[in-house]
Design an enzyme around this catalytic site. Structure first.
Site, mmCIF file in Angstrom:
data_model
loop_
_atom_site.group_PDB
_atom_site.id
_atom_site.type_symbol
_atom_site.label_atom_id
_atom_site.label_comp_id
_atom_site.label_asym_id
_atom_site.label_seq_id
_atom_site.Cartn_x
_atom_site.Cartn_y
_atom_site.Cartn_z
ATOM 1 N N HIS A 83 5.139 95.754 -26.513
ATOM 2 C CA HIS A 83 4.563 95.508 -27.839
ATOM 3 C C HIS A 83 3.031 95.502 -27.824
ATOM 4 O O HIS A 83 2.411 95.636 -28.871
ATOM 5 C CB HIS A 83 5.144 94.242 -28.486
ATOM 6 C CG HIS A 83 4.625 92.955 -27.947
ATOM 7 N ND1 HIS A 83 5.070 92.401 -26.782
ATOM 8 C CD2 HIS A 83 3.693 92.094 -28.421
ATOM 9 C CE1 HIS A 83 4.451 91.258 -26.564
ATOM 10 N NE2 HIS A 83 3.594 91.040 -27.550
ATOM 11 N N LYS B 141 -0.191 97.016 -30.738
ATOM 12 C CA LYS B 141 -1.219 96.159 -31.353
ATOM 13 C C LYS B 141 -2.329 97.035 -31.939
ATOM 14 O O LYS B 141 -2.821 97.935 -31.267
ATOM 15 C CB LYS B 141 -1.816 95.216 -30.304
ATOM 16 C CG LYS B 141 -0.899 94.053 -29.932
ATOM 17 C CD LYS B 141 -1.541 93.203 -28.853
ATOM 18 C CE LYS B 141 -0.609 92.116 -28.382
ATOM 19 N NZ LYS B 141 -0.685 90.888 -29.160
ATOM 20 N N GLU C 251 -3.175 82.424 -21.594
ATOM 21 C CA GLU C 251 -2.368 81.857 -22.687
ATOM 22 C C GLU C 251 -2.327 80.340 -22.553
ATOM 23 O O GLU C 251 -2.174 79.822 -21.443
ATOM 24 C CB GLU C 251 -0.937 82.402 -22.635
ATOM 25 C CG GLU C 251 -0.845 83.892 -22.909
ATOM 26 C CD GLU C 251 0.607 84.369 -22.951
ATOM 27 O OE1 GLU C 251 1.101 84.651 -24.035
ATOM 28 O OE2 GLU C 251 1.232 84.443 -21.883
ATOM 29 N N HIS D 28 2.541 94.652 -19.911
ATOM 30 C CA HIS D 28 1.452 94.699 -20.889
ATOM 31 C C HIS D 28 0.082 95.082 -20.305
ATOM 32 O O HIS D 28 -0.607 95.947 -20.827
ATOM 33 C CB HIS D 28 1.305 93.350 -21.579
ATOM 34 C CG HIS D 28 2.567 92.862 -22.208
ATOM 35 N ND1 HIS D 28 3.427 93.678 -22.880
ATOM 36 C CD2 HIS D 28 3.126 91.623 -22.265
ATOM 37 C CE1 HIS D 28 4.446 92.968 -23.336
ATOM 38 N NE2 HIS D 28 4.290 91.714 -22.967
HETATM 39 C C1 BG6 Z 1 5.759 88.598 -24.015
HETATM 40 C C2 BG6 Z 1 5.862 87.733 -22.793
HETATM 41 O O1 BG6 Z 1 6.185 89.907 -23.730
HETATM 42 O O2 BG6 Z 1 4.406 88.635 -24.459
HETATM 43 C C3 BG6 Z 1 5.358 86.334 -23.101
HETATM 44 O O3 BG6 Z 1 7.209 87.664 -22.362
HETATM 45 C C4 BG6 Z 1 3.952 86.386 -23.681
HETATM 46 O O4 BG6 Z 1 5.374 85.533 -21.921
HETATM 47 C C5 BG6 Z 1 3.908 87.363 -24.861
HETATM 48 O O5 BG6 Z 1 3.604 85.091 -24.123
HETATM 49 C C6 BG6 Z 1 2.481 87.558 -25.352
HETATM 50 O O6 BG6 Z 1 2.478 88.398 -26.476
HETATM 51 P P1 BG6 Z 1 1.755 88.024 -27.849
HETATM 52 O O7 BG6 Z 1 1.733 89.269 -28.613
HETATM 53 O O8 BG6 Z 1 2.586 86.933 -28.454
HETATM 54 O O9 BG6 Z 1 0.424 87.511 -27.499
#
Ligand code: BG6
Length: 480
Positions: A186, A190, A224, A248
């Site tokens: 994902h 973005k 995070e 990612h």
């Molecule tokens: C997910 C991970 O794919 O991406 C999570 O499994 C992570 O651990 C998350 O927190 C972060 O994505 P976003 O878009 O919520 O910042």
């Protein structure tokens, strides 16, 4: 292909979406709210159904699943709630349990929806299941004969190492053609990550600087604040490297480092991403810091001796004409001081220091392009300027582009929404390709084979102290 009346954007053909792992964390946080937001934006097909599915031990009735979905929307969709929209969306949701060897309820539910919408309706299977459950779900689709006129979205992490990724690819290809397979990440959906393509290739200003002659290092930093938030089973098996880096952060690196593609179509764009991954050197384990936050081992479901990393920072290198010798520093972890998503391009210093007090490489500021890719995103150019006054002294200056302040956000889609829409339309450009993923596991294999022990860090910190040594003589841009 229909066009959405009010947005001018492409609207997909009629779809039947089957959501595997429908009662799980991802469905609740991202997928269900994302589908609802697409519906509100008039970007869902004219006719669609969403069938949630999970193994019988997690089964819900349709009514329970609708209530679960409503709660997910209330909790995770922060846009204004519209009751009439919800009522219409909710009426298209149902639930049918399924596992390998017990497919009848799902097959019947699909047949029922097909009878309502039309037999030509396209299927989109979204496999939001952990790596260990993946193979049996693919097998289930084959056994239940749900692979015709279907596309399959595969969640990350795609496998847990090179061998398992190859196995998954082999298994997927035994039921689906590559054009039907959408490996999702994902971060590639973005807005601000895609804006890196615009920044680099729609302007003549930055690209001439974007190479080893002018760039001294690049950072991709995704700290995070959240902890593992009850995902002990997932984290014990997966860890931060597989959860965040192989997926990612390496994909973001691909976008930052790629050569100009001949067009933005799926093949040329993905060819360039894969070329970056092919040029990456295998990870050097001595350039990796694995961390675990204090208290992780007390989380329910975590082993008191766990060596799973909740934090990882590493240096990697791209051995090609553009980037040879430029270190790429990646960092991510849970329970850190801030939640940020930042790419920092550090430019080389001028060849001579002629300004009094010039701090050069020791400066955390100046001489950097900083791309904040957390929604809504911004780009800051940090440079030195003369401080007003009789002396020639330098101060820190910034030029800022902020998405929020610059553009209307009415068409703004979040990562998952953008990608689910693209999957329904059949555009694979922002999905990862099998050869790219396999290569990323291949360069990761030295670390997976011999991971260094985890170092403890305090929740709310920036990770183990060793991360500063890792990046020396440079500095992490964060904390600002
Ligand atoms: C997910 C991970 O794919 O991406 C999570 O499994 C992570 O651990 C998350 O927190 C972060 O994505 P976003 O878009 O919520 O910042």
């Amino acid at each position: 292909m229909a066009r959405a009346a009010d947005s001018g954007l492409q609207r997909p053909d009629d779809h039947l979406i089957v959501l595997f792992g429908a009662t799980g964390d991802l469905a609740k946080r991202k997928l269900i709210p994302g589908l609802f937001r697409l519906a509100k934006a008039r970007l869902m097909p004219r006719q669609f159904r969403i069938i949630g599915t999970a193994p019988p031990s997690f089964a819900m009735t349709t009514e329970e699943f609708r209530a679960f979905a409503l709660e997910a929307v209330h909790t995770f969709d922060h846009s204004a709630f519209d009751q009439a929209e919800w009522d219409s969306f909710c009426s298209k949701i149902s639930f049918a349990p399924a596992e390998l060897g017990d497919e009848d309820a799902l097959r019947d539910e699909v047949a029922k929806a097909r009878a309502e919408i039309g037999t030509g309706v396209r299927l989109l299977h979204h496999l939001a299941v952990p790596p260990f459950a993946f193979a049996s779900m693919v097998e289930l689709l084959g056994v239940a004969e749900l692979t015709n006129n279907a596309r399959v979205v595969c969640e990350k992490p795609f496998g847990t190492d090179l061998h398992s990724a190859q196995e998954l690819n082999r298994m997927l290809r035994s039921h689906f053609d590559e054009s039907q397979i959408f490996r999702i990440d994902h971060f590639l959906g973005k807005e601000s990550v895609d804006n890196v393509l615009a920044l680099r290739f729609a302007n003549g200003l930055f690209e001439p600087m974007w190479n080893r002659d002018n760039v001294s290092y690049i950072q991709i930093d995704v700290p995070e604040k959240i902890s593992i938030e009850g995902r002990a089973a997932f984290f014990e098996e997966t860890g931060a490297f597989r959860d965040m880096v192989v997926t990612h952060l390496f994909q973001v690196l691909g976008v930052v480092a790629m050569e100009p593609p001949v067009s933005l179509d799926a093949k040329p764009l993905r060819d360039e991403m894969v070329k970056v991954f092919e040029s990456m050197l295998p990870l050097d384990v001595s350039q990796v810091v694995r961390g675990q936050y204090e208290g992780y081992r007390d989380e329910p479901g975590v082993s008191p001796y766990s060596q799973a990393e909740t934090f990882v920072a590493l240096k990697c290198e791209i051995d090609n004409w553009r980037w040879k010798g430029v270190p790429f520093y990646l960092r991510t972890g849970k329970s850190l001081a801030q939640s940020r998503q930042v790419i920092t391009i550090g430019f080389r210093e001028p060849v001579m220091r002629i300004f009094p007090g010039d701090v050069g490489v020791r400066s955390r500021r100046g001489n950097k392009l900083v791309i904040d890719f957390a929604d809504p995103g911004s780009i800051d150019l940090h440079f030195f300027a003369k401080l007003p006054g009789p002396q020639m002294r330098l101060g820190n200056a910034e030029m800022t582009f902020s998405y929020e302040d610059s553009f209307s956000s009415s068409h703004n889609l979040q990562g998952y929404e953008q990608l689910i829409l693209n999957a329904m339309i059949g555009n694979q450009a922002l999905f990862t390709r099998s050869d790219g993923i396999e290569r990323l596991w291949e360069i990761s294999q030295p670390l997976l084979n011999a991971p260094p022990p985890v170092e403890m860090y305090e929740p709310g910190s920036w990770g183990p102290d060793a991360v500063d040594e890792l990046i020396s003589p440079f500095h992490w841009f964060l904390p600002e």
